[in-house]
Design a protein around this motif. Sequence first.
Motif, mmCIF file in Angstrom:
data_model
loop_
_atom_site.group_PDB
_atom_site.id
_atom_site.type_symbol
_atom_site.label_atom_id
_atom_site.label_comp_id
_atom_site.label_asym_id
_atom_site.label_seq_id
_atom_site.Cartn_x
_atom_site.Cartn_y
_atom_site.Cartn_z
ATOM 1 N N ASN A 75 0.825 -1.077 -0.063
ATOM 2 C CA ASN A 75 0.073 0.068 0.104
ATOM 3 C C ASN A 75 0.932 1.257 -0.116
ATOM 4 O O ASN A 75 1.378 1.491 0.944
ATOM 5 C CB ASN A 75 -1.065 -0.161 1.281
ATOM 6 C CG ASN A 75 -1.548 1.173 1.580
ATOM 7 O OD1 ASN A 75 -1.804 1.870 0.455
ATOM 8 N ND2 ASN A 75 -2.453 1.178 2.426
ATOM 9 N N ILE A 76 1.002 1.927 -1.109
ATOM 10 C CA ILE A 76 1.886 3.173 -1.400
ATOM 11 C C ILE A 76 0.885 4.318 -1.271
ATOM 12 O O ILE A 76 1.409 5.286 -1.074
ATOM 13 C CB ILE A 76 2.522 2.956 -2.729
ATOM 14 C CG1 ILE A 76 3.447 1.671 -2.879
ATOM 15 C CG2 ILE A 76 3.564 4.141 -2.667
ATOM 16 C CD1 ILE A 76 4.253 1.439 -1.852
ATOM 17 N N GLY A 77 -0.339 4.269 -1.058
ATOM 18 C CA GLY A 77 -1.312 5.292 -0.991
ATOM 19 C C GLY A 77 -1.787 5.823 0.422
ATOM 20 O O GLY A 77 -2.910 6.148 0.618
ATOM 21 N N ALA A 78 -0.917 5.701 1.441
ATOM 22 C CA ALA A 78 -1.371 5.907 2.632
ATOM 23 C C ALA A 78 -1.576 7.621 2.698
ATOM 24 O O ALA A 78 -2.737 8.022 3.470
ATOM 25 C CB ALA A 78 -0.325 5.664 3.823
ATOM 26 N N GLU A 79 -0.844 8.308 1.935
ATOM 27 C CA GLU A 79 -1.274 9.682 1.935
ATOM 28 C C GLU A 79 -2.588 10.375 1.165
ATOM 29 O O GLU A 79 -3.218 10.961 2.050
ATOM 30 C CB GLU A 79 -0.197 10.495 0.770
ATOM 31 C CG GLU A 79 -0.027 11.898 0.744
ATOM 32 C CD GLU A 79 0.587 12.526 1.945
ATOM 33 O OE1 GLU A 79 1.090 11.901 2.749
ATOM 34 O OE2 GLU A 79 0.491 13.781 1.918
ATOM 35 N N ILE A 107 -0.057 -1.576 -5.885
ATOM 36 C CA ILE A 107 0.857 -0.407 -5.762
ATOM 37 C C ILE A 107 0.409 0.804 -6.679
ATOM 38 O O ILE A 107 0.598 1.930 -6.094
ATOM 39 C CB ILE A 107 2.153 -0.782 -6.179
ATOM 40 C CG1 ILE A 107 2.766 -2.257 -5.253
ATOM 41 C CG2 ILE A 107 3.275 0.165 -6.250
ATOM 42 C CD1 ILE A 107 4.239 -2.556 -5.810
ATOM 43 N N LEU A 108 0.079 0.397 -7.825
ATOM 44 C CA LEU A 108 -0.392 1.406 -8.951
ATOM 45 C C LEU A 108 -1.622 2.200 -8.477
ATOM 46 O O LEU A 108 -1.856 3.476 -8.573
ATOM 47 C CB LEU A 108 -0.379 0.857 -10.055
ATOM 48 C CG LEU A 108 0.943 0.306 -10.873
ATOM 49 C CD1 LEU A 108 0.718 -0.185 -12.158
ATOM 50 C CD2 LEU A 108 1.751 1.905 -11.150
ATOM 51 N N VAL A 109 -2.675 1.417 -8.084
ATOM 52 C CA VAL A 109 -3.920 1.899 -7.766
ATOM 53 C C VAL A 109 -3.872 2.936 -6.536
ATOM 54 O O VAL A 109 -4.325 3.947 -6.465
ATOM 55 C CB VAL A 109 -4.871 0.543 -7.568
ATOM 56 C CG1 VAL A 109 -6.416 1.162 -7.135
ATOM 57 C CG2 VAL A 109 -5.245 -0.178 -8.870
ATOM 58 N N SER A 110 -2.972 2.276 -5.507
ATOM 59 C CA SER A 110 -3.003 3.147 -4.214
ATOM 60 C C SER A 110 -2.566 4.272 -4.457
ATOM 61 O O SER A 110 -2.831 5.289 -4.009
ATOM 62 C CB SER A 110 -2.706 2.166 -2.926
ATOM 63 O OG SER A 110 -1.192 1.928 -3.194
ATOM 64 N N LEU A 111 -1.219 4.352 -5.214
ATOM 65 C CA LEU A 111 -0.458 5.413 -5.555
ATOM 66 C C LEU A 111 -1.533 6.351 -6.365
ATOM 67 O O LEU A 111 -1.399 7.764 -6.128
ATOM 68 C CB LEU A 111 0.866 5.067 -6.298
ATOM 69 C CG LEU A 111 1.759 6.257 -6.543
ATOM 70 C CD1 LEU A 111 2.263 7.075 -5.240
ATOM 71 C CD2 LEU A 111 2.860 5.795 -7.443
ATOM 72 N N MET A 112 -1.856 6.104 -7.439
ATOM 73 C CA MET A 112 -2.949 7.101 -8.151
ATOM 74 C C MET A 112 -3.818 7.805 -7.317
ATOM 75 O O MET A 112 -4.384 8.747 -7.706
ATOM 76 C CB MET A 112 -3.294 6.145 -9.423
ATOM 77 C CG MET A 112 -2.108 6.066 -10.646
ATOM 78 S SD MET A 112 -2.899 5.518 -11.980
ATOM 79 C CE MET A 112 -3.502 3.705 -11.578
ATOM 80 N N LEU A 113 -4.599 6.980 -6.366
ATOM 81 C CA LEU A 113 -5.728 7.384 -5.651
ATOM 82 C C LEU A 113 -5.076 8.574 -4.907
ATOM 83 O O LEU A 113 -5.782 9.488 -4.202
ATOM 84 C CB LEU A 113 -6.199 6.265 -4.883
ATOM 85 C CG LEU A 113 -6.983 5.491 -5.667
ATOM 86 C CD1 LEU A 113 -7.518 4.021 -4.776
ATOM 87 C CD2 LEU A 113 -8.365 6.166 -6.203
ATOM 88 N N VAL A 114 -3.773 8.572 -4.727
ATOM 89 C CA VAL A 114 -3.092 9.553 -3.830
ATOM 90 C C VAL A 114 -3.462 11.013 -4.578
ATOM 91 O O VAL A 114 -3.725 12.062 -4.001
ATOM 92 C CB VAL A 114 -1.791 9.483 -3.722
ATOM 93 C CG1 VAL A 114 -1.128 10.813 -3.030
ATOM 94 C CG2 VAL A 114 -1.439 8.382 -2.682
#
Lengths: 361, 507
Positions: free
Chosen positions: A90-94, A150-157
């Motif tokens: 999960n890279i999208g915690a932001e 990785i991609l989905v959570s990042l883009m959701l940032v």
Amino acid sequence: MLRLEKRPQPSQLWTVVTPILAVFLTMIVGGIMFALLGKPPLEAIKVIFWDPLFHEQFAAYSRPQLLVKAGPLILIAIGLSIGFKAGIWNIGAEGQYIIGAICGAGVGLAFYPSESVLIFPAMVLAGAAGGWAWAMIPAVLKTRFGTNEILVSLMLVYVAQNVLISVSSGLLRNPEGMGFPGSRNFKQWDAAHNAELIANTGMHWGVVAAFIAVIGAYMLMSRHIMGFNIRLTGEAPRAARFAGVSPTRIVFFCLGLAGLLAGAAGLFEATGPAGQITGAFNAGYGFTAIIVAFLGRLHPVGILLAGLLMALTYIGGELAQLMLNLPGASIQLFQGMLLFFLLATDVFTNYRLRFGKKGLV
Amino acid sequence: MTDVLLRLEGLTKAYPGVVANDDVSFDIREGEIHALLGENGAGKSTLVKMIYGLVKPDSGTMTLRGAAFEPAEPRAARAAGVAMVFQHFSLFDALSVAENVALGMENPPKPRDLARQIRDVSETYGLPLDPGRTVGTLSAGERQRVEIIRCLLQNPRLLIMDEPTSVLTPQEVEILFETLRKLASEGTAILYISHKLEEIRSLCDHATVLRLGKKVATCTPADATARELAEMMVGASFETPQKAERPLGEVMLDVRGLSLPAPGAYGTPLREISFQVRAGEILGLGGVAGNGQDELLAALSGERVTAADVIRLRDRPIGTMGPTERRALGVLSGPEERLGHAAAPDMSLTENAVLTGARRMGLLSGGFVNWTKSKGFAEDVIQSFDVRTPGPGTAARALSGGNLQKYVIGREVLQSPEVLVVNQPTWGVDAAAAAAIRQALLNLAAKGAALVVISQDLDELMEVSDRFGALNEGRLSEIRPVDGLTVDEIGLMMGGAHDMEVAHVDG
């Protein structure tokens, strides 16, 4: 000739030593960098690591900042670390942090100007739920369609950032704010204010939540079967399936928990230190927490220490910009070095260095 | 015939903590088939790796046709005329036979010439193979032919074969032996590594027996009995597992029309598999690797689910249940792959005990793991199955293959299963430990459990099972009582020699 030899088991000693070694290597190489920039290296390192806590003039201001900054980092990193243990990135915690803050603030502002004691708890719950819901998007897409989290959570940032800009100048804008973007200031509304619990310590409800999260994560990962299943999934997915662990459940649990904690962290920040929702209230905690999670070896106690250390370099970095005129980029470079050296020295946990002639298996 | 091709003198190789080869000397003559015999860990692999240039000896010399032979790397060994067929194939599934062969050559000829050469060699030596076929579609026996042909194209003086028959049906073994005898008659020496004694007795001219890294004997295998050879290998006599008379009880496991699609691009689909196992009975399932063994185990363990009625335990449908629910009912399993499937490599033995024993052994209370109790269970397994390890805190990957195998089988056996399904239960385990595991399986059946033993070791299946069936391309053959079954019949049940019909058309 040098070569690496795989250890029969991961070294306990090196697991503890590598973070300390990484900090020292960062100090040395960072010091060289500061010297090349024409600044006194020892002085710079002292300003970063020592002065925030003990400088006679600045410490009174900067000491409470340690907990203010470490709180959200630890809270988010704890959630991320559990997913990372299971191999869920999960890279999208932001983004979860931003949406949590928006949802929590929105629920609170709907009751303005009520002074009910239930306002703040409701906001915390709504914030956590918002972060959870945002994290469910990559979870559903991953389990249903096999997308990469990785991609989905990042883009959701980036989506979340745009939502933030939109609501802070639209839906949640302060009607009495003379047209400036940004919500009402929660510091001026007692029922919603996440105030300091003990004066001049920086201790607010978010920091308390972070400490509880550390203890909870420790219990979960070391004692509970769910934590065992999470570790098993990360280390040997086939063995996990054989043991009867459902990969789908693990994905939902890990992403959900990370979203929950990140969302709560966002709410604590918006109602506390930041004071209001603005287009730029988020300070990158969600990304820095990834570094904190790894710096802490994905272990709850390690994350507690790593969060404090990271907060220290933040505050010290600002101080160094102020006192020594160091460029901001060099401070970011310094923090980047920390992660680099940590990952580089990590290899010694599983491998040992051998001198001598190369031999084939 | 009597000229010495390769002479080994005093070869010694030590690794940290173990002497893999200790002062090994023997001769391989031109045109002979020389067996290298020994248990797992006796040093066979290290020895041939030295000959093939993969490992450098600490001391000792090798002489090839009178000249010093010190290959620094496999390329040098190949240039000197030494070729090797490995136990584990190094082939690319997505490439054709010819492309795979070309990849292993120093100077591959043009594709068309190569295809012709492959056809020539395959006809000369009776190894039917179409150079244009994709390797992913070949059976294990055919893949081995690719490796052999790759070696033969280099006109080797010495051909090393590491456990070549473990992936073959009895009929395919016969074809391979014909090829090897023909090669030997033309003067090529063959170093044949195996622990299958009957094969060595029928094929090899001489045998060198290794035990714990030392050469213990050189003999003419045809003059020795299999029992004598086994005792040379093990260094002591050991007890053969005893099949006790067991009364058969009710039908425990009932599988009806089990079909499942292949799990991946090169997996095997299961097709209409039906069988029953009674309490106290052991059903042995043979077959060449890759014919649905892994897939069948996954379907029985609950890793893959089916329609409820397809799998029944005591007439109760369990097809839709996952591994946890099936374990609760007493259906336990032991997969073939020890590291990464049956056990998590980096986790301790205690943690690996929790992996399957959590609920059945009562290691949980309120969702929390009782680590003290778990450690106790791990210690029980270690003690009962003589697992050699410093203790339950050791990581699974630190155990040798055989010891870990004892651990993962013991872990299931001690949970007193009602139905136990195991795949390759003694793979890579030394003879004494294998006998102990088989005895444990027999004892379990004697206590009234129903067992399904999937294995590629026919001797093992004959030893433990009451009835025998074979898997072939995801289908299960007719199931027959083991008593009175001949090797020929077993071979036919396993699907005979793969694709021999195709070969006749091509040839």
